[in-house]
Design a protein around this motif. Structure first.
Motif, PDB file in Angstrom:
ATOM      1  N   SER A  86       0.793  -1.223   0.000  1.00 38.76           N
ATOM      2  CA  SER A  86       0.000   0.000   0.000  1.00 38.76           C
ATOM      3  C   SER A  86       0.831   1.282   0.000  1.00 38.76           C
ATOM      4  CB  SER A  86      -0.977  -0.004   1.176  1.00 38.76           C
ATOM      5  OG  SER A  86      -0.264   0.004   2.377  1.00 38.76           O
ATOM      6  N   ASP A  90       2.243   0.683   7.621  1.00 45.36           N
ATOM      7  CA  ASP A  90       3.602   0.141   7.565  1.00 45.36           C
ATOM      8  C   ASP A  90       4.052   0.133   6.106  1.00 45.36           C
ATOM      9  OD1 ASP A  90       3.087  -0.363  10.169  1.00 45.36           O
ATOM     10  OD2 ASP A  90       2.947  -2.548   9.958  1.00 45.36           O
ATOM     11  N   ASP A 129       6.079  -1.901   2.941  1.00 44.34           N
ATOM     12  CA  ASP A 129       6.494  -3.221   2.489  1.00 44.34           C
ATOM     13  C   ASP A 129       7.622  -3.044   1.480  1.00 44.34           C
ATOM     14  OD1 ASP A 129       4.289  -4.836   3.763  1.00 44.34           O
ATOM     15  OD2 ASP A 129       3.066  -3.532   2.510  1.00 44.34           O
TER      16      ASP A 129
HETATM   17 MG    MG Z   1       1.150  -3.254   3.797  1.00 41.18          MG
END
Ligand code: MG
Ligand code: ATP
Length: 335
Positions: free
Chosen positions: A62, A73, A75
């Motif tokens: 995202s 968070d 990635d």
């Molecule tokens: Mg994520």
């Protein structure tokens, strides 16, 4: 069921767009947050390059697919061009390197379905997951980002749906509900189905982008700047789309026979995919075909209990959207 799907939308739906747009705006991450993410990525690149000079880091998920709400968070995928590597060894080595550079809560999860190193950067306060050579996720991130460029209503709808799923506790894959990625695919599929369509089917068009990852050919039309205004013949407001989205998943979708497929821009039959019975842990109670890894059903985490929870939540949301005087409050009430 089909009769209910045909119900007419409440007459005052128009007045509901403003509060939904306000929620959407409040979820957009600040520029400052994006800058912090970049800063962390630069630090990680510096550390990784010392050990693996030819490696590259990619943001995915995202933070890179335009569907990240604020305070998510990040990635990261570490791409090492060497088929001989042992992922566990690399992860443990990486965890070592990160730990000695004062990153916090460093943990190597070598036995997870997607093995990762987790960490928290005390300078920016951002948490981060790093996986190795998960390039399909990098490519599906680009696909989602490209869809988001075509019509802003996708991003608006997806933010609202993700926010609803988190508030209602139905965004927890280890409890048998759906991932954020699955919800975004449901939104894309839904907007491909509107008449006139709000989104095209990029994988059904001329292929301007093509890569092969793990023997899977990933190809689609990615010149999305040429598709601005694609959905403009459809004038549906965001409130109307939220209403129709929940109606579709509550009453319009045929769970028993159909698979949603962003790849084809349509639904396909479970029969055709041989997703009609349980095989191992895959029960196929709600079927969402991954756009590239087509043997992968993103609904496979859903079991006979969680399907009930999910469908009741869709029905609850549809009901609220149809009758509640103040749906923007009730819809997101904590469960
Ligand atoms: Mg994520
Ligand atoms: P969130 O804001 O909730 O973190 P996200 O899109 O980052 O949303 P994650 O669950 O963190 O969702 O997944 C990160 C990325 O990993 C997804 O965007 C997608 O590219 C990929 N991914 C996640 N789950 C799957 C899956 N089951 N199959 C294939 N790819 C997946």
């Amino acid at each position: 069921r089909n009769l209910k799907w045909q119900i007419e939308c409440r007459a005052d739906i128009g007045r509901l767009s403003a509060p939904f747009l306000a929620i959407y705006e409040s979820l957009i991450p600040a520029e400052e947050e994006k800058a912090k993410q970049k800063k962390l990525l630069t630090l990680l690149e510096k550390l990784v390059c010392k050990e693996w000079p030819d490696a590259r880091l990619y943001l995915y998920g995202s933070c890179a697919n335009s569907f990240g709400v604020s305070k998510s968070d990040i990635d990261v995928c570490l791409a090492i061009n060497d088929s001989e590597i042992n992922k566990s060894e690399v992860l443990l080595k990486l965890a070592d390197i990160l730990q000695s550079d004062n990153l916090q809560n460093v943990q190597a999860l070598t036995r997870a379905r997607v093995p990762i190193v987790k960490l928290m950067d005390p300078v920016t306060g951002i948490s981060c997951d790093i996986c190795i050579n998960n390039l399909l996720a990098v490519v599906n991130t680009k696909l989602l980002r490209d869809y988001a460029q075509i019509d802003v209503r996708l991003q608006q709808l997806a933010f609202i749906v993700k926010h609803w799923a988190k508030s209602r506790g139905v965004n927890v894959t280890y409890q048998g509900t759906l991932s954020s990625y699955a919800y975004v695919l449901m939104c894309i599929h839904f907007l491909q189905q509107r008449r006139p369509a709000i989104l095209p089917c990029l994988q059904g068009m001329e292929k301007t982008y093509s890569v092969t990852v793990d023997d899977i050919e990933c190809a689609y039309f990615d010149q999305v700047d040429k598709l601005h205004g694609f959905g403009s013949r459809n004038k549906e407001s965001i409130a109307r789309l939220v209403w129709a989205f929940f109606n579709y998943w509550a009453y319009g979708h045929d769970y028993a026979s159909n698979v949603i497929s962003v790849r084809t821009g349509s639904t396909i039959s479970k029969q055709e995919k041989d997703w009609t019975r349980r095989i191992g842990n895959d029960r196929h109670l709600i079927c969402i075909e991954d756009p590239f890894e087509v043997t992968h059903d993103l609904g496979r985490v859903v079991d006979k209990f969680s399907i009930k929870v999910l469908r009741e939540e869709f029905e609850r949301a549809a009901e609220i959207m149809q009758h509640d005087p103040n749906p923007c409050v009730k819809l997101f009430e904590p469960y």
